[in-house]
Design an enzyme around this catalytic site. Structure first.
Site, PDB file in Angstrom:
ATOM      1  N   LYS A   1      32.050  37.865  30.178  1.00  0.00           N
ATOM      2  CA  LYS A   1      30.790  37.470  30.810  1.00  0.00           C
ATOM      3  C   LYS A   1      29.587  37.604  29.876  1.00  0.00           C
ATOM      4  O   LYS A   1      28.495  37.988  30.293  1.00  0.00           O
ATOM      5  CB  LYS A   1      30.552  38.296  32.084  1.00  0.00           C
ATOM      6  CG  LYS A   1      31.614  38.075  33.147  1.00  0.00           C
ATOM      7  CD  LYS A   1      31.362  38.884  34.397  1.00  0.00           C
ATOM      8  CE  LYS A   1      31.908  40.278  34.303  1.00  0.00           C
ATOM      9  NZ  LYS A   1      31.923  40.986  35.587  1.00  0.00           N
TER      10      LYS A   1
ATOM     11  N   ASP B   1      35.959  45.830  40.321  1.00  0.00           N
ATOM     12  CA  ASP B   1      35.156  45.431  41.495  1.00  0.00           C
ATOM     13  C   ASP B   1      35.981  44.744  42.576  1.00  0.00           C
ATOM     14  O   ASP B   1      35.710  44.894  43.765  1.00  0.00           O
ATOM     15  CB  ASP B   1      33.947  44.577  41.093  1.00  0.00           C
ATOM     16  CG  ASP B   1      34.312  43.360  40.271  1.00  0.00           C
ATOM     17  OD1 ASP B   1      35.464  43.253  39.802  1.00  0.00           O
ATOM     18  OD2 ASP B   1      33.425  42.499  40.077  1.00  0.00           O
TER      19      ASP B   1
END
Ligand code: ADP
Ligand code: MG
Length: 499
Positions: free
Chosen positions: A200, A235
């Site tokens: 990311k 997550d």
């Protein structure tokens, strides 16, 4: 012929000071273009782009099958597939009996969140919760590991100082944290894991190959902060645990935010690469790291160029096709080509449009919510973001480009979900389609982009058919990962369980 000036209805709907308008619009563009026509040069680019992005049902079925196949290959042996299929060491899910004060810390791709929760067991459930959110400064994404973890530890320290009210820690105990870390980690136990690589857009030096919990512990020591990480969770795993706290039918969790990932509940005996202890539950959560999937995706020259220019070329191709960090950038690249080769915005190419990542996914979403006749929101976003003055037909084309990318992203994400469900059902007939099954969704992209969400759900329905898709509930679990991580901190507490 009329001209593209503030006198045309399309361009006149937002106010641009004359002096600035002159800077952005070379004189010759004012005299040659019709207000509502776009150069014919754009049409072939758009046609080819839509063709290359198409996701007809057979392609979606192929992607779902390939996802299931890659999952199996990743479970068979480490390195056996694009999908790492990482063991989470989470083999008991929250029961609702958890009690006490727990913290969670969530390092995503854009934000860093801290949360505390006072859990009150089956009757009282979540007695109180508080959270704080800080965006991650750009420079820390390219800095050193110490700088990043110092920033996190200091945010946590500030937050912990403000504890009071309904939050209560029994004397003699350390505050325990569930650490949600949304990057690929090779988990070595429930409270340790080695960073495989940053994704990311992060390029922090000195963390890859290290235990991220140790990095955090060292930073907490530097802050003089005496807390203990009792669970390190991805997550997706946090989201699954958080959603399961409220609903026993949750089997899969998917994140669609800056990046993307998915996890699910797997049978231990379906994990050939697993050696050693098998927990009594016989099940564990597997983190697929599906962002690295790449099989059979409909990619365009714009995707390939963006990938080549990225800091991780050739990696995270599914993520680059479907997640929030990239959708705006792909659209920008298409618009730039249309401007340069098809005169989409007049004879000159707007300079700002050449800046990578200037157009963000929230901008696409805002444009797609524009219901005005003259698309003035689209016009002002294009002007404010890219310094572009546009007529109505250019705005319509921009929306078509956005819709094409968002449709492809949402539908491919849907196919990925079906792939996971399919794999689970193949191993245990009736597990998924024999009863209600919930897929817990979280992430800013899924939450805030209604068209994306609709394309995703429609694709799942299309692939599964009406009957099966009635059984599969795709449900948004807002901030489930924070509560989930604190629940996992509770179930892995070093203190005697009150539950
Ligand atoms: P993270 O992925 O950093 O944990 P989030 O789940 O909040 O954080 O997701 C943030 C991402 O969600 C942003 O990078 C952006 O791509 C996307 N996003 C945020 N707001 C919107 C919006 N209004 N429309 C579309 N996408 C959005
Ligand atoms: Mg996140």
């Amino acid at each position: 012929m009329s001209t593209v000036t503030a006198t045309s209805p399309a361009a006149g709907s937002f106010c641009i000071p004359r002096s600035r308008r002159r800077i952005n619009m070379p004189r010759f563009t004012m005299t040659v273009r019709s207000s509502n026509a776009v150069s014919v040069g754009v049409a072939p680019i758009l046609t080819k782009f839509k063709h290359d992005c198409a996701t007809p049902l057979p392609l979606l079925r192929h992607v779902a099958d390939a996802m299931a196949t890659d999952m199996r290959a990743g479970l068979a042996v480490d390195g056996g597939s694009d999908l790492k299929m990482i063991l989470s060491y989470v083999d008991t899910l929250p029961t609702g009996n958890e009690r006490g004060l727990f913290y969670a810390l969530d390092l995503g791709g854009t934000n860093f969140r801290v949360l505390r929760v006072q859990l009150g067991g089956k009757e009282e459930r979540v007695i109180a919760t508080e959270f704080d959110q800080v965006s991650i400064p750009q420079e820390l994404m390219f800095g050193t590991s110490e700088e990043l973890f110092d920033f996190i530890a200091s945010g946590l320290a500030k937050f912990a100082e403000k504890e009071g009210g309904k939050f209560h820690l029994p004397p003699g105990r350390k505050r325990e944290i569930g650490f949600t870390f949304s990057f690929p980690v090779r988990q070595t136990s429930i409270d340790s894991g080695i960073l495989i690589k940053w994704t990311k857009g992060f390029a922090v030096s000195g963390t890859a190959g290290r235990d991220v919990v140790a990095c955090l512990n060292e930073a907490m020591d530097r802050q003089g902060l005496d807390m203990r990480v009792s669970a390190l969770v991805n997550d997706t795993v946090g989201t699954l645990a958080g959603a399961r706290y409220w609903d026993d039918d949750v089997m899969v969790a998917v994140i669609l935010g800056t990046g993307t990932n998915a996890c699910y509940v797997e049978r231990m005996d379906a994990i050939p690469k697993l050696q050693g202890h098998v927990p009594p539950s016989g099940r564990t959560i597997v983190n697929t790291e599906w962002g690295a999937f790449s099989n059979g995706l409909p990619l365009t020259v714009f995707d390939r160029d963006m990938d080549a220019a990225s800091i991780n070329p050739g990696e995270q191709i599914f993520e680059k096709t479907i997640s929030g960090m990239y959708l705006g950038e792909i659209v920008r690249r298409v618009l730039l080509k249309m401007a340069a080769e098809g005169s989409l915005f007049g004879e000159s190419v707007p300079e700002k449009l050449s800046t990578p990542f200037v157009l963000r996914t929230p901008d696409l979403s805002a444009m797609q919510q524009d219901t005005s006749d003259d698309l003035n929101v689209v016009g002002s976003i294009l002007y404010n973001i890219a310094g572009v003055e546009s007529n109505l037909s250019a705005r319509k084309i921009v929306l078509e480009v956005c819709d094409t990318i968002v449709m492809r992203g949402g539908r491919l994400a849907g196919a990925g979900i079906v792939g996971i469900l399919q794999k689970m059902e193949e191993d245990s007939t009736g597990l998924i389609f024999g009863k209600r099954t919930v897929v817990a969704m979280d992430g800013g992209l899924y939450e805030h982009y209604p068209q994306y969400k609709r394309y995703l759900k429609d694709a799942v329905k299309e692939i599964l058919g009406l009957e099966k898709s009635k059984i599969v509930v795709i449900e948004h679990t807002k901030d489930g990962s924070g509560i989930g991580a604190s629940l996992l901190a509770a179930s892995n507490s070093e203190y005697e369980h009150d539950f």
